[in-house]
Scaffold this active site. Structure first.
Site, PDB file in Angstrom:
ATOM      1  N   THR A 109       0.876  -1.179   0.000  1.00 31.51           N
ATOM      2  CA  THR A 109       0.000   0.000   0.000  1.00 31.51           C
ATOM      3  C   THR A 109       0.915   1.232   0.000  1.00 31.51           C
ATOM      4  O   THR A 109       1.350   1.658  -1.055  1.00 31.51           O
ATOM      5  CB  THR A 109      -0.952   0.017   1.224  1.00 31.51           C
ATOM      6  N   THR A 139      -2.810  -2.340   8.329  1.00 33.01           N
ATOM      7  CA  THR A 139      -1.364  -2.199   8.264  1.00 33.01           C
ATOM      8  C   THR A 139      -0.587  -3.436   7.869  1.00 33.01           C
ATOM      9  O   THR A 139       0.192  -3.412   6.931  1.00 33.01           O
ATOM     10  CB  THR A 139      -0.840  -1.712   9.617  1.00 33.01           C
ATOM     11  N   GLU A 170       6.529   4.889   7.780  1.00 32.86           N
ATOM     12  CA  GLU A 170       6.226   6.138   7.078  1.00 32.86           C
ATOM     13  C   GLU A 170       6.871   7.353   7.722  1.00 32.86           C
ATOM     14  O   GLU A 170       6.675   7.627   8.899  1.00 32.86           O
ATOM     15  CB  GLU A 170       4.727   6.357   7.053  1.00 32.86           C
ATOM     16  N   ASN A 202       0.144  11.533   6.891  1.00 30.14           N
ATOM     17  CA  ASN A 202      -1.088  11.094   7.533  1.00 30.14           C
ATOM     18  C   ASN A 202      -2.146  12.168   7.642  1.00 30.14           C
ATOM     19  O   ASN A 202      -3.263  11.898   8.057  1.00 30.14           O
ATOM     20  CB  ASN A 202      -0.773  10.490   8.903  1.00 30.14           C
TER      21      ASN A 202
END
EC number: 2.3.1.35
Lengths: 383, 383
Positions: A146, A179, A259, A378
């Site tokens: 992803t 996740t 991330e 985010n």
């Protein structure tokens, strides 16, 4: 490599059109036998995605013939229709592969609260089945990405048998997404009860101790499938260690791809009264936003470590705590220790040791720093 | 106003040179009587700063004559010398004011792990004592600021008596610093046991429910001093409500000044089976970094809310959960609800309602968004 490193497995990864950008988004892993024992562990989040609820049922039999995995949509918080879609996915794979639907596990990852485009997913299962190959492990690993910047695979080969696997996950912190998905395969001859024991032991000290932002997903799934194709039955300890090693390798890859992270932080708690105490303290330190910001700024802020320890129920005396950062004991006996100017934090890996001086148990939690890039990724991401 | 709004109190705020930039850094609050009842609540962090350990002893008698507060240094994790310094501070104030040291509470805020410059602090106590005034409350509030952008005061005046106070704290998240200090004063005639009861009741639903980043300080202190100078003994309920109102006002000011924050988030949990459940769920939502990033990006990401609820032990069924963001029920029965495009998140205050559909209890937790500015402030700051 990946899930096809072990004999008795085929895999494929294709673009079914679930992702609007046309990237690969559907993977299929098939156990071609002769055996089909399996075990699985799932998110402990009480809000579980439809594929988790389905796959938990599948694993009750201890038998898995195939796993369908999609990125581009988590199928979480999607109600009865979402569960029907997961069921239909398993039915389609069963039909194409000539197996029973109850032996087909399903994993999904992507946005929460959005139904999957079944008009694309179901034909995709047929396409993937047609592309199955003993060399398809790499493509399968790519199709489950992803926000991952790289695909993640690991293999351990022992005397005549192999454990391999793939993972997706950008730390534990993919935005708006579920996740962590992991599929492990082995060609060793191992019964499902033994697979379950080895898998739980492995995840307890690997994936369960990777904690990038304390946020728990609705879709986390780790599956272990055994084909028996190597016709070797390893000793339990050796097998369990191989599974642990593959999980540890994949877990490290997850943290390194977290991330926005610029630092990987190894939080090692030593001299705890119990392993539970060590894990509780390690997790409290790893989840402390202020410490994570300080590490980002290359500031050896041991006061943050003590503050985090102080919020736990672990056995310790405040004036006996010691903290080392990258080998320098900056805090001794709860107060100022060696000169903090000696701490070199220029490199990506940062090693924090928290000495509770309360026993002899230890645990290590991996996390990463908190960065402006994390916030940007985010906050800009639309769910 | 501030701590001198109630009769029977004097205060001062001066620059003693503890802060290198020359800003005010020492405050003194004195109860001139005729009574000197007091109560206090302190951080539940097990790693407590020296002034917290000292003031906890002072409060055991239920009597406080004066409070010395300094910014520019938390005197936390400073060992026996740190405690001696706090003791010396109380002794100095006692000497100058003609009181007993055991009636002098001490509060410190600033960097952890650094000894205070006592050669500046002790003369500063004398200077502050000479500057004491019935109008000194505002200056005292200014002298306790650290990363606060504004000083914080609040007053409630009832029929013949008053509760006022001051607070410092930039959210709960001052970098490298201890976070929250509050001194409340009243001229009502109230015994220390009643002050204690009212203060604990007030903090439980105000300061304890302000949670900007989940990080708990080593120095948090809330004191309530009663001079009896108004010669009025209020009903308990009315007094408790006045104390609660002042705490609530100050708590709101803390959140509005949270470091780097661009949104104030009101997390309201309704229809919980118990108040404890409501608080647990509210705190879990308020501490979810991914949700806090999403709010920063004005993204009504209700999946994050459900994920956070799912990590709690509260009573609920996943398929009965409802979530409203700024009045729009974006999640109904655990799945997609009203159109998320209807949610307007342009304004600073964001209101999230989580309906557990499991009872009739409720709780509200205040937090703020997670921003790149928070990361910058807390990574650039040298401890």
């Amino acid at each position: 490599m990946s899930v096809t490193a072990a004999k008795g497995f085929t895999a494929a990864g294709i673009a079914a059109g679930i992702k609007e950008n046309g990237n690969p988004d559907l993977a299929l892993v098939v156990n071609t036998g002769p055996r089909r024992a399996a075990a699985g562990v799932f998110t402990s989040n009480r809000v579980k995605a439809a594929p988790v609820l389905w796959s938990e049922q599948v694993l009750k039999s201890g038998q898995v013939s195939a796993v369908v995995l999609n990125s581009g949509g988590a199928n979480a918080c999607t109600g009865p229709k979402g569960f029907q879609d997961t069921h239909a996915t398993a039915e389609k794979a069963a039909e194409v592969l000539g197996r029973g639907a109850i032996e087909v596990a399903v994993c999904s990852t992507g946005l929460i609260g959005v139904l999957l485009p079944m008009d694309k997913l179901l034909p995709g299962v047929e396409t993937a089945a047609a592309a199955l190959s003993e060399h398809g492990g790499e493509k399968a690993a790519i199709a489950i990405k992803t926000t991952d910047t790289v695909h993640k695979t690991a293999v351990v080969t022992k005397d005549g048998w192999t454990v391999g696997g793939m993972a997706k996950g950008a730390g534990m912190l993919a935005p708006g997404l579920a996740t962590m998905l992991v599929v492990l395969t082995t060609d060793a001859v191992v019964e499902s009860e033994v697979l379950d024991k080895a898998l739980r032991a492995a995840t307890r000290t690997t994936f369960d101790r990777v904690d990038s932002d304390g946020c728990m997903s609705t879709n986390d799934t780790v599956l272990l499938l055994a084909s028996g194709a190597a016709d070797v039955t390893p000793e339990y300890e050796e097998f369990a260690e191989a599974v642990r090693a593959v999980c540890d390798d994949l877990g490290q890859q997850l943290i390194r791809d977290a991330e926005g992270a610029s630092k990987d932080i190894k939080v090692e708690v030593v001299n705890a009264a119990s392993e539970d105490d060590a894990v509780e303290v390690g997790r409290s330190i790893a989840r402390n936003n202020l410490l994570k910001c300080a590490v980002h700024g290359e500031d050896p802020n041991w006061g943050r470590v003590l503050s985090a320890i102080g919020t736990t129920k672990a056995a310790f005396e405040p004036d006996r705590l010691n903290v080392a950062i990258n080998g320098v004991w900056v805090c001794k006996n709860g107060g100022v220790g060696e000169d903090r100017e000696k701490v070199d934090m220029r490199y990506r890996e940062v090693h924090i040791v928290a000495d509770l001086a309360a026993g002899s148990e230890t645990a290590t939690i991996w996390t990463n720093d908190l960065t402006a890039d994390y916030v940007h990724e985010n906050s800009a991401y639309s769910s």
